[in-house]
Design a protein around this motif. Structure first.
Motif, mmCIF file in Angstrom:
data_model
loop_
_atom_site.group_PDB
_atom_site.id
_atom_site.type_symbol
_atom_site.label_atom_id
_atom_site.label_comp_id
_atom_site.label_asym_id
_atom_site.label_seq_id
_atom_site.Cartn_x
_atom_site.Cartn_y
_atom_site.Cartn_z
ATOM 1 N N ALA A 94 20.852 33.688 36.419
ATOM 2 C CA ALA A 94 20.525 33.724 37.847
ATOM 3 C C ALA A 94 19.760 34.997 38.192
ATOM 4 O O ALA A 94 18.768 34.966 38.925
ATOM 5 N N LEU A 95 20.223 36.125 37.673
ATOM 6 C CA LEU A 95 19.551 37.397 37.937
ATOM 7 C C LEU A 95 18.129 37.401 37.377
ATOM 8 O O LEU A 95 17.212 37.915 38.018
ATOM 9 N N ALA A 96 17.955 36.813 36.200
ATOM 10 C CA ALA A 96 16.626 36.746 35.596
ATOM 11 C C ALA A 96 15.673 35.901 36.443
ATOM 12 O O ALA A 96 14.458 36.119 36.424
ATOM 13 N N ALA A 97 16.238 34.958 37.201
ATOM 14 C CA ALA A 97 15.426 34.100 38.079
ATOM 15 C C ALA A 97 15.276 34.704 39.472
ATOM 16 O O ALA A 97 14.802 34.030 40.391
ATOM 17 N N SER A 98 15.702 35.972 39.627
ATOM 18 C CA SER A 98 15.637 36.695 40.910
ATOM 19 C C SER A 98 16.479 36.028 41.990
ATOM 20 O O SER A 98 16.125 36.043 43.172
ATOM 21 N N GLN A 99 17.584 35.417 41.582
ATOM 22 C CA GLN A 99 18.525 34.805 42.511
ATOM 23 C C GLN A 99 19.725 35.728 42.713
ATOM 24 O O GLN A 99 20.083 36.495 41.826
ATOM 25 N N VAL A 100 20.341 35.649 43.884
ATOM 26 C CA VAL A 100 21.565 36.390 44.162
ATOM 27 C C VAL A 100 22.745 35.533 43.726
ATOM 28 O O VAL A 100 22.965 34.452 44.276
ATOM 29 N N PRO A 101 23.522 35.966 42.729
ATOM 30 C CA PRO A 101 24.666 35.163 42.268
ATOM 31 C C PRO A 101 25.828 35.256 43.257
ATOM 32 O O PRO A 101 26.217 36.347 43.675
ATOM 33 N N PHE A 102 26.384 34.112 43.610
ATOM 34 C CA PHE A 102 27.567 34.026 44.471
ATOM 35 C C PHE A 102 28.581 33.204 43.690
ATOM 36 O O PHE A 102 28.431 31.985 43.560
ATOM 37 N N VAL A 103 29.603 33.882 43.160
ATOM 38 C CA VAL A 103 30.542 33.230 42.248
ATOM 39 C C VAL A 103 31.848 32.938 42.972
ATOM 40 O O VAL A 103 32.432 33.823 43.593
ATOM 41 N N VAL A 104 32.314 31.695 42.865
ATOM 42 C CA VAL A 104 33.571 31.287 43.481
ATOM 43 C C VAL A 104 34.572 30.927 42.394
ATOM 44 O O VAL A 104 34.316 30.050 41.562
ATOM 45 N N GLY A 105 35.728 31.622 42.395
ATOM 46 C CA GLY A 105 36.771 31.340 41.418
ATOM 47 C C GLY A 105 37.902 30.563 42.061
ATOM 48 O O GLY A 105 37.795 30.119 43.203
ATOM 49 N N GLY A 106 38.947 30.427 41.275
ATOM 50 C CA GLY A 106 39.226 31.132 40.040
ATOM 51 C C GLY A 106 39.932 32.456 40.324
ATOM 52 O O GLY A 106 40.013 32.962 41.418
ATOM 53 N N GLY A 107 40.540 32.975 39.242
ATOM 54 C CA GLY A 107 41.224 34.259 39.296
ATOM 55 C C GLY A 107 40.253 35.419 39.329
ATOM 56 O O GLY A 107 39.076 35.288 38.971
ATOM 57 N N ASN A 108 40.762 36.590 39.718
ATOM 58 C CA ASN A 108 39.908 37.767 39.835
ATOM 59 C C ASN A 108 39.499 38.346 38.481
ATOM 60 O O ASN A 108 38.697 39.271 38.421
ATOM 61 N N ASP A 109 40.026 37.779 37.388
ATOM 62 C CA ASP A 109 39.554 38.193 36.066
ATOM 63 C C ASP A 109 38.066 37.927 35.901
ATOM 64 O O ASP A 109 37.413 38.498 35.026
ATOM 65 N N VAL A 120 42.743 39.900 28.299
ATOM 66 C CA VAL A 120 42.388 40.171 29.693
ATOM 67 C C VAL A 120 43.198 39.260 30.597
ATOM 68 O O VAL A 120 43.723 38.222 30.173
ATOM 69 N N HIS A 121 43.289 39.636 31.875
ATOM 70 C CA HIS A 121 44.023 38.843 32.843
ATOM 71 C C HIS A 121 43.508 39.189 34.238
ATOM 72 O O HIS A 121 42.600 40.027 34.391
ATOM 73 N N SER A 122 44.087 38.582 35.261
ATOM 74 C CA SER A 122 43.564 38.754 36.618
ATOM 75 C C SER A 122 43.777 40.160 37.162
ATOM 76 O O SER A 122 43.161 40.531 38.163
ATOM 77 N N GLY A 123 44.631 40.953 36.529
ATOM 78 C CA GLY A 123 44.860 42.320 36.988
ATOM 79 C C GLY A 123 44.075 43.373 36.250
ATOM 80 O O GLY A 123 44.230 44.569 36.531
ATOM 81 N N SER A 124 43.214 42.966 35.325
ATOM 82 C CA SER A 124 42.544 43.939 34.454
ATOM 83 C C SER A 124 41.041 44.130 34.648
ATOM 84 O O SER A 124 40.453 45.005 34.000
ATOM 85 N N PRO A 125 40.338 43.374 35.501
ATOM 86 C CA PRO A 125 38.869 43.408 35.466
ATOM 87 C C PRO A 125 38.247 44.768 35.748
ATOM 88 O O PRO A 125 37.234 45.120 35.136
ATOM 89 N N PHE A 126 38.850 45.548 36.648
ATOM 90 C CA PHE A 126 38.197 46.807 36.999
ATOM 91 C C PHE A 126 38.589 47.953 36.069
ATOM 92 O O PHE A 126 37.891 48.962 36.010
ATOM 93 N N ARG A 127 39.668 47.793 35.318
ATOM 94 C CA ARG A 127 39.902 48.718 34.204
ATOM 95 C C ARG A 127 38.818 48.492 33.151
ATOM 96 O O ARG A 127 38.258 49.451 32.607
#
Length: 246
Positions: free
Chosen positions: A103-118, A157-164
Motif C-alpha cells: 500500500a505504501l509503495a502505491a502511495s496509499q494511506v494504510p488503514f488497518v482494522v483488527g484484530g488484536g493490538n499485536d 509475540v502477543h497483544s501486549g508486546s507490539p511496542f516493546r
C-alpha cells in the motif's frame, strides 16, 4: 456515481471504489486475528472486528458533510480482506507487513482494522522499511489505556508486546514514540519505567483531560513535525481507550 441515492454513505463509497482501485488513495486492510490476545490471557473475539467494522461502515456518513465542509466522495479506497486468514499468527503478521508495504509503495494511506493490538508492530515494521528506503523518520502514537510493552511469552509475540518490539527495533528512534491517554491504574510501573528509560514518552489520561483531547493530540503531532517536517506518522488506536459506556 452513487446511483440515485441523495444520502451516500461509506458503504456506497466502498462499492464505487471497487471500480476505481487504480485511483485509490487509501488502503483498507482487514486483519481478523486474535491469537495474540489469547496468548496474553485476554478475552478473545477481536478476530470478528473487521466483520463488525464493515457492517457498521455501510451506513456511516455522510460523505459530504456540510457542518465541516468535508467532501470524501472521491476518496477511493482499495479494500483488502482476510489478510493472513488460516495462517499462524507469525505468518499472518508477515502477510500484514507485506500488504502494508504494498500500500505504501502505491502511495496509499494504510488503514488497518483488527484484530488484536499485536498487529501494531507488523504495521510499524512495514512503515520503517518504507521510511528507511526513502530516508524519512518515523513517529508513532499509541492511543491506548495500556502501554503494550510487555516482554514476549516463551519467545512468542502477543497483544501486549507490539511496542516493546518497536522500541527494540534498531531502525526506530524511541524519542519519537508517544503513549497517549494511558491509564495509570492499567499500567505496570515496571513497564512505564522501562518505556521512559528507553526514551519514549507517556501522556497520561489525566493530562489529556486537562488539556483537552484535541489540543493534547495536536501538541504531540506538532512536536513531531517541528522536529522534522519530513516525518511519517503511524497512529495505533486501541478500543479500550474508549469508555465502555460509549
Amino acid at each position: 456515481m452513487y446511483g440515485h441515492t441523495d444520502d451516500a454513505r461509506l458503504g456506497d463509497l466502498l462499492a464505487a471504489s471497487a471500480h476505481r482501485e487504480s485511483d485509490a488513495r487509501v488502503a483498507l486492510l482487514l486483519f481478523p486475528h486474535d491469537e495474540g490476545v489469547r496468548r496474553n490471557g485476554g478475552r478473545v473475539g477481536a478476530a470478528k472486528g473487521p466483520t463488525q467494522f464493515m457492517q457498521m461502515a455501510q451506513r456511516t456518513g455522510a460523505l459530504l458533510n456540510r457542518e465541516h465542509e468535508c467532501d470524501i466522495r472521491q476518496l477511493w479506497v482499495a479494500l483488502h480482506s482476510d489478510i493472513g486468514l488460516g495462517l499462524s499468527l507469525e505468518d499472518a503478521h508477515n502477510a500484514l507487513t507485506a500488504s502494508v508495504q504494498k500500500a505504501l509503495a502505491a502511495s496509499q494511506v494504510p488503514f488497518v482494522v483488527g484484530g488484536g493490538n499485536d498487529q501494531s508492530y507488523p504495521n510499524a515494521r512495514a512503515l520503517l522499511a518504507h521510511a528507511v528506503a526513502h530516508n524519512r523518520p518515523v513517529a508513532v502514537v499509541n492511543i491506548d489505556a495500556h502501554l503494550d510493552v510487555r516482554p514476549l511469552k516463551e519467545g512468542k509475540v502477543h497483544s501486549g508486546s507490539p511496542f516493546r518490539q518497536l522500541l527494540e527495533d534498531e531502525r526506530f528512534k524511541p524519542s519519537r514514540f508517544v503513549e497517549f491517554a494511558a491509564q495509570g491504574m492499567q499500567c505496570s510501573a515496571v513497564h512505564a519505567d522501562w518505556l521512559v528509560q528507553k526514551g519514549g514518552r507517556i501522556v497520561w489520561l489525566e493530562a489529556v483531560k486537562k488539556m483537552g483531547a484535541r489540543a493534547a493530540f495536536g501538541s504531540v503531532l506538532s512536536k513531531f513535525v517541528q522536529d522534522d517536517p519530513n516525518v511519517l506518522v503511524f497512529v495505533s488506536f486501541d478500543l479500550d481507550a474508549v469508555r465502555s459506556a460509549d
